[in-house]
Design a protein around this motif. Sequence first.
Motif, PDB file in Angstrom:
ATOM      1  N   LYS A 167       0.838  -1.189   0.000  1.00 14.33           N
ATOM      2  CA  LYS A 167       0.000   0.000   0.000  1.00 14.33           C
ATOM      3  C   LYS A 167       0.879   1.247   0.000  1.00 14.33           C
ATOM      4  N   VAL A 168       0.391   2.304  -0.661  1.00 14.76           N
ATOM      5  CA  VAL A 168       1.159   3.545  -0.741  1.00 14.76           C
ATOM      6  C   VAL A 168       1.190   4.196   0.638  1.00 14.76           C
ATOM      7  N   LYS A 169       2.395   4.375   1.134  1.00  7.89           N
ATOM      8  CA  LYS A 169       2.527   4.967   2.470  1.00  7.89           C
ATOM      9  C   LYS A 169       2.930   6.436   2.424  1.00  7.89           C
ATOM     10  N   SER A 170       3.411   6.910   1.271  1.00 14.57           N
ATOM     11  CA  SER A 170       3.734   8.335   1.136  1.00 14.57           C
ATOM     12  C   SER A 170       3.690   8.734  -0.332  1.00 14.57           C
ATOM     13  N   MET A 171       3.309   9.996  -0.553  1.00 12.79           N
ATOM     14  CA  MET A 171       3.239  10.515  -1.927  1.00 12.79           C
ATOM     15  C   MET A 171       3.501  12.011  -1.889  1.00 12.79           C
ATOM     16  N   SER A 172       4.313  12.464  -2.819  1.00 17.35           N
ATOM     17  CA  SER A 172       4.585  13.899  -2.928  1.00 17.35           C
ATOM     18  C   SER A 172       4.528  14.279  -4.399  1.00 17.35           C
ATOM     19  N   THR A 173       3.877  15.416  -4.677  1.00 16.48           N
ATOM     20  CA  THR A 173       3.661  15.853  -6.061  1.00 16.48           C
ATOM     21  C   THR A 173       4.061  17.305  -6.221  1.00 16.48           C
ATOM     22  N   LEU A 174       4.685  17.614  -7.355  1.00 14.32           N
ATOM     23  CA  LEU A 174       5.057  18.999  -7.679  1.00 14.32           C
ATOM     24  C   LEU A 174       4.193  19.454  -8.852  1.00 14.32           C
ATOM     25  N   HIS A 175       3.571  20.641  -8.728  1.00 10.70           N
ATOM     26  CA  HIS A 175       2.685  21.195  -9.763  1.00 10.70           C
ATOM     27  C   HIS A 175       1.519  20.256 -10.053  1.00 10.70           C
ATOM     28  N   ASN A 176       0.831  19.815  -8.991  1.00  9.46           N
ATOM     29  CA  ASN A 176      -0.239  18.844  -9.192  1.00  9.46           C
ATOM     30  C   ASN A 176      -1.478  19.426  -9.853  1.00  9.46           C
ATOM     31  N   SER A 177      -1.520  20.762 -10.074  1.00 11.13           N
ATOM     32  CA  SER A 177      -2.689  21.373 -10.717  1.00 11.13           C
ATOM     33  C   SER A 177      -2.820  20.956 -12.183  1.00 11.13           C
ATOM     34  N   TRP A 178      -1.729  20.719 -12.860  1.00 11.62           N
ATOM     35  CA  TRP A 178      -1.792  20.305 -14.260  1.00 11.62           C
ATOM     36  C   TRP A 178      -1.137  18.936 -14.498  1.00 11.62           C
ATOM     37  N   CYS A 179      -0.754  18.262 -13.432  1.00 12.08           N
ATOM     38  CA  CYS A 179      -0.168  16.921 -13.575  1.00 12.08           C
ATOM     39  C   CYS A 179      -1.291  15.900 -13.742  1.00 12.08           C
ATOM     40  N   ASN A 180      -1.618  15.586 -14.968  1.00 12.72           N
ATOM     41  CA  ASN A 180      -2.673  14.615 -15.265  1.00 12.72           C
ATOM     42  C   ASN A 180      -2.205  13.681 -16.372  1.00 12.72           C
ATOM     43  N   ILE A 181      -3.069  12.753 -16.721  1.00 14.10           N
ATOM     44  CA  ILE A 181      -2.681  11.711 -17.679  1.00 14.10           C
ATOM     45  C   ILE A 181      -2.319  12.277 -19.049  1.00 14.10           C
ATOM     46  N   SER A 182      -2.933  13.414 -19.433  1.00 14.30           N
ATOM     47  CA  SER A 182      -2.655  13.992 -20.749  1.00 14.30           C
ATOM     48  C   SER A 182      -1.242  14.570 -20.844  1.00 14.30           C
ATOM     49  N   ASN A 183      -0.658  14.971 -19.709  1.00 13.24           N
ATOM     50  CA  ASN A 183       0.693  15.552 -19.691  1.00 13.24           C
ATOM     51  C   ASN A 183       1.750  14.563 -19.204  1.00 13.24           C
ATOM     52  N   GLN A 184       1.365  13.326 -18.938  1.00 12.57           N
ATOM     53  CA  GLN A 184       2.317  12.331 -18.429  1.00 12.57           C
ATOM     54  C   GLN A 184       3.260  11.892 -19.539  1.00 12.57           C
ATOM     55  N   VAL A 185       4.558  11.832 -19.245  1.00 14.82           N
ATOM     56  CA  VAL A 185       5.560  11.467 -20.253  1.00 14.82           C
ATOM     57  C   VAL A 185       6.290  10.169 -19.927  1.00 14.82           C
ATOM     58  N   PHE A 186       6.342   9.783 -18.650  1.00 17.10           N
ATOM     59  CA  PHE A 186       6.992   8.511 -18.317  1.00 17.10           C
ATOM     60  C   PHE A 186       6.601   8.078 -16.914  1.00 17.10           C
ATOM     61  N   THR A 187       6.805   6.785 -16.655  1.00 21.60           N
ATOM     62  CA  THR A 187       6.678   6.211 -15.309  1.00 21.60           C
ATOM     63  C   THR A 187       7.880   5.314 -15.085  1.00 21.60           C
ATOM     64  N   ILE A 188       8.601   5.548 -13.991  1.00 22.16           N
ATOM     65  CA  ILE A 188       9.825   4.808 -13.679  1.00 22.16           C
ATOM     66  C   ILE A 188       9.731   4.297 -12.245  1.00 22.16           C
ATOM     67  N   TYR A 189      10.280   3.090 -12.030  1.00 20.67           N
ATOM     68  CA  TYR A 189      10.299   2.512 -10.686  1.00 20.67           C
ATOM     69  C   TYR A 189      11.741   2.423 -10.191  1.00 20.67           C
ATOM     70  N   VAL A 190      11.878   2.592  -8.890  1.00 20.78           N
ATOM     71  CA  VAL A 190      13.206   2.601  -8.265  1.00 20.78           C
ATOM     72  C   VAL A 190      13.184   1.637  -7.083  1.00 20.78           C
ATOM     73  N   GLY A 191      14.318   0.959  -6.828  1.00 17.07           N
ATOM     74  CA  GLY A 191      14.438   0.046  -5.704  1.00 17.07           C
ATOM     75  C   GLY A 191      14.417  -1.399  -6.136  1.00 17.07           C
ATOM     76  N   TYR A 192      14.969  -2.259  -5.269  1.00 20.74           N
ATOM     77  CA  TYR A 192      15.037  -3.671  -5.637  1.00 20.74           C
ATOM     78  C   TYR A 192      13.651  -4.285  -5.743  1.00 20.74           C
ATOM     79  N   ALA A 193      12.715  -3.855  -4.910  1.00 12.71           N
ATOM     80  CA  ALA A 193      11.345  -4.353  -4.954  1.00 12.71           C
ATOM     81  C   ALA A 193      10.436  -3.432  -5.771  1.00 12.71           C
TER      82      ALA A 193
END
Length: 363
Positions: A167-193
Motif C-alpha cells: 500500500k502507498v505509504k507516502s506521496m509527494s507531487t510537484l505542480h499537481n494542478s496540471w499533472c494529469n494523464i494527458s501531460n504524463q511522459v513517463f513512469t519509472i520505478y526505483v528500488g530492488y522491490a
Amino acid sequence: MLSLRHYKSVNINNMRRINIILLSVTICLGGIVFFLLCRYTHESKKSDVNKKAKETFIKAFGQELKSRDLEEYFSFNYNAKTLLTADMPDSVYFEDEFGKHWYRLDTKKHYMNVTDNANVRSLHSSTFRENPIMVDSLNNIWKKCLQDYDIYVKSGLCVSVTGYDRKVKSMSTLHNSWCNISNQVFTIYVGYACEIEIVGYLNYSIWNMMYMEILIYLLLCAVSVYIIYRTSIYVVMKIKSMRQKEVVQMPVIEFVQEMTNTPIRSYIMHDDVIFYAEQKKIEKLGGTKEKLQPQSCQLLELFFRAKDNDYILTDNDIEKELWGNTGTNNRLHKSVGRLRSSIQKVEPSIDIKRNASGYQLLL
C-alpha cells in the motif's frame, strides 16, 4: 426574342455555382490533409519529447544519487528456488535490526525499473529508505537537463512509496494542478522491490511544440488548394466546351439571324430554346425537340421578322404571306393554334396571344 446578354448571364450563373462547389470541395480536402499532417507531426514530436524526457530524467536521477552518502551497510536476499525457474524472483526481503521485511515483486514494475542491475537496485532501496527523494530538488535537476535538449517547458514529478503491505505509504507531487494523464511522459520505478514509483509530467501545448510546422503546413495547404482549384476549373471548362459546342457557338447564331440571305437561319427564343428555321425544328438545349410543319415554320419566322414591331402580325400580314390573300379566318386561327401548341411542348412560358388586329409572339 431574348438577347445574347441574357443567355450569357445564365451561363455565368451556372459557372459560379460550379466554382463555389469546386472551391468548397478543395477547401475540405485541404483541411483534411492539414489535419492529418498536424496529427502525424504531433505524434512524432510527442514521442521524441517523451523519449528525451525519460533520458534526461535518468541523467538527473544519476546526479541526485551522486549527492547522497552511499557507504551505509545494507543486505538483501531473494527466493532462490523461484529464481531457478524464472527471469525474476517472485519476492525479496530486506533484513535490518527489526528482522526480515518481504516484498512481492510486480512483473510490469520490474521491467520499468530505472536499472536492471540487482545490486544497484538494492543500493537505491537502502539509500532512499533512509533519505527519501526530495521532489523539488530532483525536479530542478531534471529541468536543467531538459534545457540542455532545448526543451523549455514546465516539468512536474509525482513520487509515491509502497510499504511492505503493498500500500502507498507516502506521496509527494510537484505542480499537481496540471499533472494529469494527458501531460504524463513517463513512469519509472526505483528500488530492488520496485517500491518507489516516479511519474514525470511536462506541461506543453501543441502550438508550443510545433508552431513552425503548423505555419508551414497552412501555407502549403493554401497553395495546394489554389492549384487544385484552378486545375479543376480548367478541366471543367474543357469538358463543358467539348459537350456543349452549340452553347459556345451561340454568338454566331444571333449574328446569323441578321443575315437574311444566308441559308442558315436560327433564332434564340428563350434562355436555352432555339428555333432552327432551316431544319424546321424548335430545340431546348439538352432537352425537348419539336419538329414543325412547313407552314408553322414559315409563320414563326414571320413573327421574328416583325421584331421591330414587338413581334406583332396582323391578320392581313399572315394571310398574305401564307395564302396570298386567299386564306380564311378559320384557316388563320388553326395555323396559329398549331404553332402555339408546338412551341409550348418545348417551352410552356412562350405564347402567342390574340390582339385587336392580329397576333403577338410573347417570348
